[in-house]
Design an enzyme around this catalytic site. Structure first.
Site, PDB file in Angstrom:
ATOM      1  N   ASP A 219       0.825  -1.209   0.000  1.00 56.18           N
ATOM      2  CA  ASP A 219       0.000   0.000   0.000  1.00 56.18           C
ATOM      3  C   ASP A 219       0.860   1.260   0.000  1.00 56.18           C
ATOM      4  O   ASP A 219       0.476   2.281  -0.563  1.00 56.18           O
ATOM      5  CB  ASP A 219      -0.941  -0.021   1.205  1.00 56.18           C
ATOM      6  CG  ASP A 219      -1.854  -1.226   1.138  1.00 56.18           C
ATOM      7  OD1 ASP A 219      -2.610  -1.336   0.164  1.00 56.18           O
ATOM      8  OD2 ASP A 219      -1.761  -2.102   2.020  1.00 56.18           O
TER       9      ASP A 219
ATOM     10  N   GLU B 121       0.647 -12.624   4.723  1.00 59.88           N
ATOM     11  CA  GLU B 121       1.639 -11.977   3.851  1.00 59.88           C
ATOM     12  C   GLU B 121       2.968 -11.824   4.589  1.00 59.88           C
ATOM     13  O   GLU B 121       4.041 -12.057   4.020  1.00 59.88           O
ATOM     14  CB  GLU B 121       1.124 -10.614   3.398  1.00 59.88           C
ATOM     15  CG  GLU B 121      -0.034 -10.724   2.415  1.00 59.88           C
ATOM     16  CD  GLU B 121      -0.675  -9.397   2.073  1.00 59.88           C
ATOM     17  OE1 GLU B 121      -1.324  -9.325   1.030  1.00 59.88           O
ATOM     18  OE2 GLU B 121      -0.552  -8.440   2.854  1.00 59.88           O
TER      19      GLU B 121
HETATM   20  C1  5RP Z   1      -3.296  -7.056   0.823  1.00 59.24           C
HETATM   21  C2  5RP Z   1      -2.100  -6.230   0.566  1.00 59.24           C
HETATM   22  C3  5RP Z   1      -1.879  -5.754  -0.824  1.00 59.24           C
HETATM   23  O1  5RP Z   1      -0.642  -6.205  -1.255  1.00 59.24           O
HETATM   24  C4  5RP Z   1      -1.918  -4.264  -0.826  1.00 59.24           C
HETATM   25  O2  5RP Z   1      -3.164  -3.846  -0.278  1.00 59.24           O
HETATM   26  C5  5RP Z   1      -1.779  -3.714  -2.248  1.00 59.24           C
HETATM   27  O3  5RP Z   1      -2.887  -4.104  -3.007  1.00 59.24           O
HETATM   28  P1  5RP Z   1      -3.063  -3.618  -4.505  1.00 59.24           P
HETATM   29  O4  5RP Z   1      -1.974  -4.225  -5.306  1.00 59.24           O
HETATM   30  O5  5RP Z   1      -4.448  -4.094  -4.878  1.00 59.24           O
HETATM   31  O6  5RP Z   1      -2.985  -2.106  -4.487  1.00 59.24           O
HETATM   32  O7  5RP Z   1      -1.306  -5.933   1.421  1.00 59.24           O
HETATM   33  O8  5RP Z   1      -3.444  -7.341   2.186  1.00 59.24           O
END
Ligand code: 5RP
Length: 224
Positions: free
Chosen positions: A88, A107
């Site tokens: 994010d 993760e």
């Molecule tokens: C999910 C995550 C994602 O990797 C993070 O939110 C980024 O998502 P996106 O690639 O859809 O922007 O940490 O828990």
């Protein structure tokens, strides 16, 4: 605009798989709209005959892997050569905020276990210091109110339960608190403080975990 961002996500997801994933290895596959494209590319390579197996970081990623016939293994069944995942926010020192999709616990488990952790983002995710994005903190539901009080004692911060009256439930049957700290001076220290609160499962601060960051921008994919 949305179509252009998606094209960059596809480019960085594909590039990461082509650069870092080898035949006959076990890999970690992340969660989210950027990791989606890495899963897609791994699916193509499996369909072409490569023997790649994966540890999935969420039920949604498990589902995507099954749809593409990517064999799944459990964490620590095999050594994870590389884990690929989105983020994010990515700071200049490679500190991350993750967990926008609520998959932060698995993760982080996969990133910790992998020999190499490669983060894939579009350039909008790059920041000087992490913290403008609300920091997800996974909590045991029984302790959510206590944890909220303890987080508010660390710093002036607004804490809200994701989903409000209908809480978002993680794959581990926990809840997420989204914490608006603003730019964080010492993410490693804040992560320690948060994880020391009884009831916190983990925080979305990933510090000293990313080995490589691939960034997709208008001129293609580059390493940070
Ligand atoms: C999910 C995550 C994602 O990797 C993070 O939110 C980024 O998502 P996106 O690639 O859809 O922007 O940490 O828990």
């Amino acid at each position: 605009m949305a179509a252009r961002v998606d094209e960059r996500k596809r480019a960085v997801g594909f590039a990461a798989v082509d650069r870092y994933v080898r035949d006959r290895t076990c890999i970690g596959l992340g969660t989210g709209s950027t990791a989606y494209w890495a899963i897609e590319r791994v699916g193509e390579r499996v369909a072409a005959g490569e023997r790649i197996v994966a540890v999935a970081t969420s039920r949604e990623t498990e589902r995507l892997c099954r749809e593409r016939s990517i064999p799944l293994v459990e964490l620590m069944d095999e050594e994870i050569a590389v884990a690929l995942d989105g983020a994010d926010e990515v700071a200049a020192d490679l500190a991350l905020i993750k967990g926008g999709g609520g998959a932060l616990f698995r993760e982080k488990a996969v990133a910790l276990a992998a020999r190499l952790f490669v983060v894939i983002v579009t350039e909008e995710k790059l920041v000087q210091r992490v913290g403008n994005y609300p920091l997800p903190v996974e909590v045991v539901p029984f302790s959510a109110t206590y944890v909220t009080r303890e987080i508010e004692a660390i710093a002036p911060v607004s804490v809200s339960r994701r989903g409000g009256a209908t809480p978002f439930v993680t794959d581990n049957a926990n809840w997420i608190l989204d914490c608006r700290f603003g730019p964080i001076d010492d993410p490693a220290h804040l992560d320690e403080l948060l994880r020391a609160i009884h009831g916190v499962v983990t925080s979305g601060l990933f510090v000293d975990l990313a080995d490589e960051v691939l960034v997709a921008g208008p001129n293609g994919v580059r390493s940070l």
